[in-house]
Design a protein around this motif. Sequence first.
Motif, PDB file in Angstrom:
ATOM      1  N   THR A   5       0.827  -1.206   0.000  1.00 44.68           N
ATOM      2  CA  THR A   5       0.000   0.000   0.000  1.00 44.68           C
ATOM      3  C   THR A   5       0.862   1.256   0.000  1.00 44.68           C
ATOM      4  O   THR A   5       2.054   1.227   0.307  1.00 44.68           O
ATOM      5  N   ALA A   6       0.197   2.367  -0.297  1.00 42.09           N
ATOM      6  CA  ALA A   6       0.881   3.660  -0.303  1.00 42.09           C
ATOM      7  C   ALA A   6       1.418   4.011   1.086  1.00 42.09           C
ATOM      8  O   ALA A   6       2.483   4.626   1.208  1.00 42.09           O
ATOM      9  N   LEU A   7       0.707   3.615   2.130  1.00 35.92           N
ATOM     10  CA  LEU A   7       1.175   3.899   3.492  1.00 35.92           C
ATOM     11  C   LEU A   7       2.415   3.077   3.820  1.00 35.92           C
ATOM     12  O   LEU A   7       3.376   3.582   4.411  1.00 35.92           O
ATOM     13  N   GLU A   8       2.416   1.808   3.435  1.00 34.74           N
ATOM     14  CA  GLU A   8       3.588   0.962   3.669  1.00 34.74           C
ATOM     15  C   GLU A   8       4.806   1.487   2.923  1.00 34.74           C
ATOM     16  O   GLU A   8       5.936   1.349   3.386  1.00 34.74           O
ATOM     17  N   ALA A   9       4.564   2.103   1.767  1.00 37.60           N
ATOM     18  CA  ALA A   9       5.654   2.640   0.940  1.00 37.60           C
ATOM     19  C   ALA A   9       6.152   3.994   1.442  1.00 37.60           C
ATOM     20  O   ALA A   9       7.074   4.570   0.853  1.00 37.60           O
ATOM     21  N   GLY A  10       5.550   4.512   2.515  1.00 42.99           N
ATOM     22  CA  GLY A  10       5.954   5.820   3.023  1.00 42.99           C
ATOM     23  C   GLY A  10       5.446   6.967   2.178  1.00 42.99           C
ATOM     24  O   GLY A  10       5.990   8.072   2.215  1.00 42.99           O
ATOM     25  N   LEU A  11       4.386   6.711   1.413  1.00 44.57           N
ATOM     26  CA  LEU A  11       3.852   7.727   0.510  1.00 44.57           C
ATOM     27  C   LEU A  11       2.473   8.217   0.954  1.00 44.57           C
ATOM     28  O   LEU A  11       1.662   8.658   0.139  1.00 44.57           O
ATOM     29  N   GLY A  12       2.238   8.155   2.260  1.00 48.05           N
ATOM     30  CA  GLY A  12       0.995   8.704   2.801  1.00 48.05           C
ATOM     31  C   GLY A  12       0.818  10.179   2.489  1.00 48.05           C
ATOM     32  O   GLY A  12      -0.309  10.671   2.368  1.00 48.05           O
ATOM     33  N   TRP A  13       1.939  10.888   2.324  1.00 45.20           N
ATOM     34  CA  TRP A  13       1.876  12.343   2.053  1.00 45.20           C
ATOM     35  C   TRP A  13       1.242  12.674   0.706  1.00 45.20           C
ATOM     36  O   TRP A  13       0.784  13.804   0.503  1.00 45.20           O
ATOM     37  N   ILE A  14       1.185  11.725  -0.221  1.00 46.98           N
ATOM     38  CA  ILE A  14       0.527  11.996  -1.508  1.00 46.98           C
ATOM     39  C   ILE A  14      -0.919  11.507  -1.515  1.00 46.98           C
ATOM     40  O   ILE A  14      -1.583  11.570  -2.546  1.00 46.98           O
ATOM     41  N   CYS A  15      -1.397  11.003  -0.371  1.00 41.75           N
ATOM     42  CA  CYS A  15      -2.753  10.462  -0.270  1.00 41.75           C
ATOM     43  C   CYS A  15      -3.600  11.364   0.609  1.00 41.75           C
ATOM     44  O   CYS A  15      -3.443  11.367   1.835  1.00 41.75           O
ATOM     45  N   LYS A  16      -4.466  12.141  -0.002  1.00 38.26           N
ATOM     46  CA  LYS A  16      -5.295  13.107   0.739  1.00 38.26           C
ATOM     47  C   LYS A  16      -6.590  12.419   1.155  1.00 38.26           C
ATOM     48  O   LYS A  16      -7.584  12.425   0.426  1.00 38.26           O
ATOM     49  N   LEU A  17      -6.549  11.796   2.339  1.00 35.97           N
ATOM     50  CA  LEU A  17      -7.681  10.990   2.813  1.00 35.97           C
ATOM     51  C   LEU A  17      -8.936  11.819   3.022  1.00 35.97           C
ATOM     52  O   LEU A  17     -10.050  11.287   2.981  1.00 35.97           O
ATOM     53  N   ASP A  18      -8.769  13.132   3.247  1.00 39.89           N
ATOM     54  CA  ASP A  18      -9.930  14.000   3.500  1.00 39.89           C
ATOM     55  C   ASP A  18     -10.386  14.751   2.248  1.00 39.89           C
ATOM     56  O   ASP A  18     -11.213  15.660   2.325  1.00 39.89           O
ATOM     57  N   LYS A  19      -9.873  14.354   1.083  1.00 39.80           N
ATOM     58  CA  LYS A  19     -10.212  15.039  -0.173  1.00 39.80           C
ATOM     59  C   LYS A  19     -11.700  14.898  -0.486  1.00 39.80           C
ATOM     60  O   LYS A  19     -12.256  13.799  -0.402  1.00 39.80           O
ATOM     61  N   ALA A  20     -12.328  15.988  -0.896  1.00 40.61           N
ATOM     62  CA  ALA A  20     -13.740  15.945  -1.298  1.00 40.61           C
ATOM     63  C   ALA A  20     -13.900  14.978  -2.473  1.00 40.61           C
ATOM     64  O   ALA A  20     -13.151  15.046  -3.442  1.00 40.61           O
ATOM     65  N   GLY A  21     -14.838  14.061  -2.339  1.00 42.32           N
ATOM     66  CA  GLY A  21     -15.048  13.073  -3.400  1.00 42.32           C
ATOM     67  C   GLY A  21     -14.205  11.827  -3.245  1.00 42.32           C
ATOM     68  O   GLY A  21     -14.453  10.818  -3.902  1.00 42.32           O
ATOM     69  N   GLY A  22     -13.188  11.893  -2.374  1.00 39.38           N
ATOM     70  CA  GLY A  22     -12.358  10.718  -2.115  1.00 39.38           C
ATOM     71  C   GLY A  22     -11.559  10.269  -3.325  1.00 39.38           C
ATOM     72  O   GLY A  22     -11.391  11.006  -4.299  1.00 39.38           O
ATOM     73  N   PHE A  23     -11.037   9.040  -3.251  1.00 41.77           N
ATOM     74  CA  PHE A  23     -10.312   8.434  -4.374  1.00 41.77           C
ATOM     75  C   PHE A  23     -10.366   6.924  -4.196  1.00 41.77           C
ATOM     76  O   PHE A  23     -10.638   6.418  -3.096  1.00 41.77           O
ATOM     77  N   ILE A  24     -10.102   6.215  -5.261  1.00 46.32           N
ATOM     78  CA  ILE A  24     -10.120   4.756  -5.204  1.00 46.32           C
ATOM     79  C   ILE A  24      -8.989   4.284  -4.289  1.00 46.32           C
ATOM     80  O   ILE A  24      -7.850   4.705  -4.434  1.00 46.32           O
ATOM     81  N   GLY A  25      -9.340   3.419  -3.329  1.00 42.90           N
ATOM     82  CA  GLY A  25      -8.368   2.918  -2.361  1.00 42.90           C
ATOM     83  C   GLY A  25      -8.344   3.689  -1.063  1.00 42.90           C
ATOM     84  O   GLY A  25      -7.685   3.278  -0.096  1.00 42.90           O
ATOM     85  N   ARG A  26      -9.086   4.795  -1.007  1.00 41.63           N
ATOM     86  CA  ARG A  26      -9.058   5.644   0.187  1.00 41.63           C
ATOM     87  C   ARG A  26      -9.497   4.890   1.445  1.00 41.63           C
ATOM     88  O   ARG A  26      -8.868   4.996   2.506  1.00 41.63           O
TER      89      ARG A  26
END
Length: 360
Positions: free
Chosen positions: A247-268
């Motif tokens: 996952t993106a979190l395991e890869a240390g790339l949580g900073w590119i994943c905006k969990l609170d983004k309006a509309g969300g994203f696939i995998g959120r």
Amino acid sequence: MTRRTPLNDAHRALGARMVDFAGWDMPVQYSSVIAEHEAVRNAVGLFDVSHMGEIEFTGPGALETANRLITNDLSKCADGQALYAGLLDEQGGFVDDVVAYRFSPERILIVVNASNKDKDFAWMLARAEGVKPVDRSDDYAQIAVQGPKAAALVQRLTPVDLTKIGTYRFAEGKVAGIACIVSRTGYTGEDGFELYCAPGDAEALWKALLQEGQADGVKPCGLGARDSLRTEMKFALYGNDIDDAHTALEAGLGWICKLDKAGGFIGRDALAKQKAEGLQRKLVGFEVTGSGIPRHGYPLLKDGQRVGEVTSGTQGPSVKKPIGMGYVPVELSTEGSTFDVEIRGRAVPAVVVKTPFWKK
């Protein structure tokens, strides 16, 4: 059948050693990987990255459609801004990592990895709600100009004021008389630009950059130096350090994943759940403290038991140390943690270090 970029003849004329990379005939090196690597760290290097894919969303709703597919948030960008993002599956694993360019709310260009272009386009086409993506990959060639002397070199060839283009910003204008997207982005850890132009103009642009850059010590650079440069920065390579099994979190790339983004994203939702429950493993950077160079696929051992494997590894030409990346149990992921790398049957000690490995 192996594909060729518009610069294939130019590479061969320069004596490049060519290899198959993701179905493309690409230069791995011209002179030596170390000389090319050092040119980028100290002067300027040119890379042909025309094998990358470009997928475009245009028309009303383009921004909203593209934004639902990527982890980062284009709605928070200005026009003329780019961002690094993931395309994730429902489990939070990587379909690909991409750079998304916002020209306007009605024109978004997403640059994808060469090895994933067809997969990514099919994935986007199946999931795009509203505007349908168009594969524009055959409409662009791309040259990366990277290094501390890159900006001065490009500036001598363009009327565009490059001081006005910040990191991860871009503009459209002419370079050596050729219409380009001029993007202050790269994969080396150095300042520089990625220039997108029509395929028919690529060779003229490449030759103009090589000619103008002679006084700067410009070198054409292959995939070998591209790999050692990005490894020293702990920049992930799809298929090595990131894939659909991590996952993106395991890869240390949580900073590119905006969990609170309006509309969300696939995998959120999968990432939110994993974040709440806590990670079991993490991608770390490590230095080998014994003798040997870690390579992709080598086992990582703790007390003789396999705990992971090397995802990327090299002898860092700038850091002058054997370095690598790999996923390890979270309890081994803190700075200073130790484990072994199995190198040709020997357990060689390694230590987790702060990254990037290369710091100016």
